[in-house]
Design a protein around this motif. Structure first.
Motif, PDB file in Angstrom:
ATOM      1  N   THR A 127       0.926  -1.333  -0.043  1.00 33.77           N
ATOM      2  CA  THR A 127       0.017  -0.016  -0.056  1.00 33.77           C
ATOM      3  C   THR A 127       0.905   1.112  -0.178  1.00 33.77           C
ATOM      4  OG1 THR A 127      -2.088   1.042   0.858  1.00 33.77           O
ATOM      5  CG2 THR A 127      -0.483   0.135   2.549  1.00 33.77           C
ATOM      6  N   TYR A 128       0.360   2.264   0.217  1.00 32.82           N
ATOM      7  CA  TYR A 128       1.040   3.683   0.168  1.00 32.82           C
ATOM      8  C   TYR A 128       2.239   3.664   1.027  1.00 32.82           C
ATOM      9  CZ  TYR A 128       1.523   8.643   0.382  1.00 32.82           C
ATOM     10  OH  TYR A 128       2.295  10.038   0.287  1.00 32.82           O
ATOM     11  N   HIS A 129       3.395   3.962   0.486  1.00 27.77           N
ATOM     12  CA  HIS A 129       4.728   3.726   1.041  1.00 27.77           C
ATOM     13  C   HIS A 129       5.321   5.118   1.713  1.00 27.77           C
ATOM     14  CE1 HIS A 129       5.229   5.475  -3.080  1.00 27.77           C
ATOM     15  NE2 HIS A 129       6.614   5.837  -2.439  1.00 27.77           N
ATOM     16  N   LEU A 130       4.981   6.295   1.416  1.00 26.86           N
ATOM     17  CA  LEU A 130       5.525   7.580   2.027  1.00 26.86           C
ATOM     18  C   LEU A 130       5.252   7.906   3.297  1.00 26.86           C
ATOM     19  CD1 LEU A 130       5.688   9.870  -1.433  1.00 26.86           C
ATOM     20  CD2 LEU A 130       7.340   8.073  -0.486  1.00 26.86           C
ATOM     21  N   ARG A 131       5.804   8.930   3.662  1.00 25.21           N
ATOM     22  CA  ARG A 131       5.616   9.469   4.913  1.00 25.21           C
ATOM     23  C   ARG A 131       5.987   8.439   6.191  1.00 25.21           C
ATOM     24  NH1 ARG A 131      -0.112  12.113   4.285  1.00 25.21           N
ATOM     25  NH2 ARG A 131       0.320  13.579   2.883  1.00 25.21           N
ATOM     26  N   GLY A 132       7.316   7.890   5.651  1.00 29.39           N
ATOM     27  CA  GLY A 132       7.811   7.045   6.872  1.00 29.39           C
ATOM     28  C   GLY A 132       7.226   5.631   6.845  1.00 29.39           C
ATOM     29  N   CYS A 162       0.937   3.370  -4.719  1.00 25.58           N
ATOM     30  CA  CYS A 162       0.624   4.728  -4.830  1.00 25.58           C
ATOM     31  C   CYS A 162      -0.204   4.965  -6.208  1.00 25.58           C
ATOM     32  CB  CYS A 162       2.116   5.421  -4.726  1.00 25.58           C
ATOM     33  SG  CYS A 162       3.107   5.348  -6.033  1.00 25.58           S
ATOM     34  N   PRO A 163      -0.550   6.246  -6.273  1.00 21.73           N
ATOM     35  CA  PRO A 163      -1.123   6.626  -7.624  1.00 21.73           C
ATOM     36  C   PRO A 163      -0.371   6.132  -9.006  1.00 21.73           C
ATOM     37  CG  PRO A 163      -1.482   8.301  -5.835  1.00 21.73           C
ATOM     38  CD  PRO A 163      -0.480   7.442  -5.550  1.00 21.73           C
ATOM     39  N   LYS A 164       0.861   6.600  -8.753  1.00 24.52           N
ATOM     40  CA  LYS A 164       1.665   6.296 -10.055  1.00 24.52           C
ATOM     41  C   LYS A 164       1.483   4.524 -10.657  1.00 24.52           C
ATOM     42  CE  LYS A 164       6.531   4.973 -11.201  1.00 24.52           C
ATOM     43  NZ  LYS A 164       7.668   5.110 -10.811  1.00 24.52           N
TER      44      LYS A 164
END
Length: 192
Positions: A127-132, A162-164
């Protein structure tokens, strides 16, 4: 065949449009008998950034037997994505597709309703990987085996980070429903 594209409150348009375009190209230019049917809790839906769409059908009218696959784009928590993502009808719909052994594709945080439904327990997903990586940590709490790739496939379930990755998810779903060759043709024609 038909694909159900479940658009939940505060969905991301960038995660919806690749399914429309990839399968539209496959249908119109490569003779794939595939129709994308948009679905939601309401006839008119707003995306995270205020773009409105009109759905083809409502969630309460869906007969899983009429569809070959389910696709779910992600959305923003701050705008209420999880209000419908964790709704009982969403969870039951996901479980019904899974029990029928039909492919389920999700983009970014749309992995969370899959996890909430129980179908990702013990499976590799992302799932979403950023913000730590805090969303990955949250996903792992559902008993998910976290994968390190942008896109993970376990059995008939596709998750992404992510959306990409939305076009990649759409192409993978096309491959699963048709063939590697057909997916490569559409991908090349679309410039990927």
């Amino acid at each position: 065949m038909k694909i159900l594209l479940l658009c939940l409150k505060a969905f991301e348009m960038m995660e919806v449009s690749p399914f429309i375009d990839v399968f539209g190209w496959a249908r119109d230019d490569f003779d794939c008998d595939i129709e994308v049917v948009t679905c939601g809790y309401h006839k008119n839906l707003n995306s995270t950034f205020g773009v409105s769409i009109e759905t083809n059908t409502l969630i309460e009218d869906v007969d899983v037997n009429e569809y070959a696959a389910l696709a779910i784009p992600g959305g923003f928590q701050e705008y209420g994505f999880y209000d419908e993502a964790y709704h009982k009808q969403t969870i039951e719909l996901i479980q019904s597709f899974y029990k029928a052994h039909k492919p389920i594709a999700s983009v970014c945080v749309a992995a969370f309703p899959l996890a909430k439904s129980g179908i990702l327990k013990g499976k590799k997903a992302t799932t979403y990987h950023l913000r730590g990586g805090y969303k990955r940590d949250e996903l792992e709490e559902f008993g998910v085996v976290l994968g390190d790739s942008w896109l993970e496939i376990d059995e008939n379930i596709i998750t992404s980070s992510c959306p990409k990755t939305a076009p990649d998810v759409a192409f993978e779903l096309l491959r699963i429903l048709t063939s590697e060759e057909k997916m490569a043709q559409v991908k090349k024609a679309m410039g990927y």
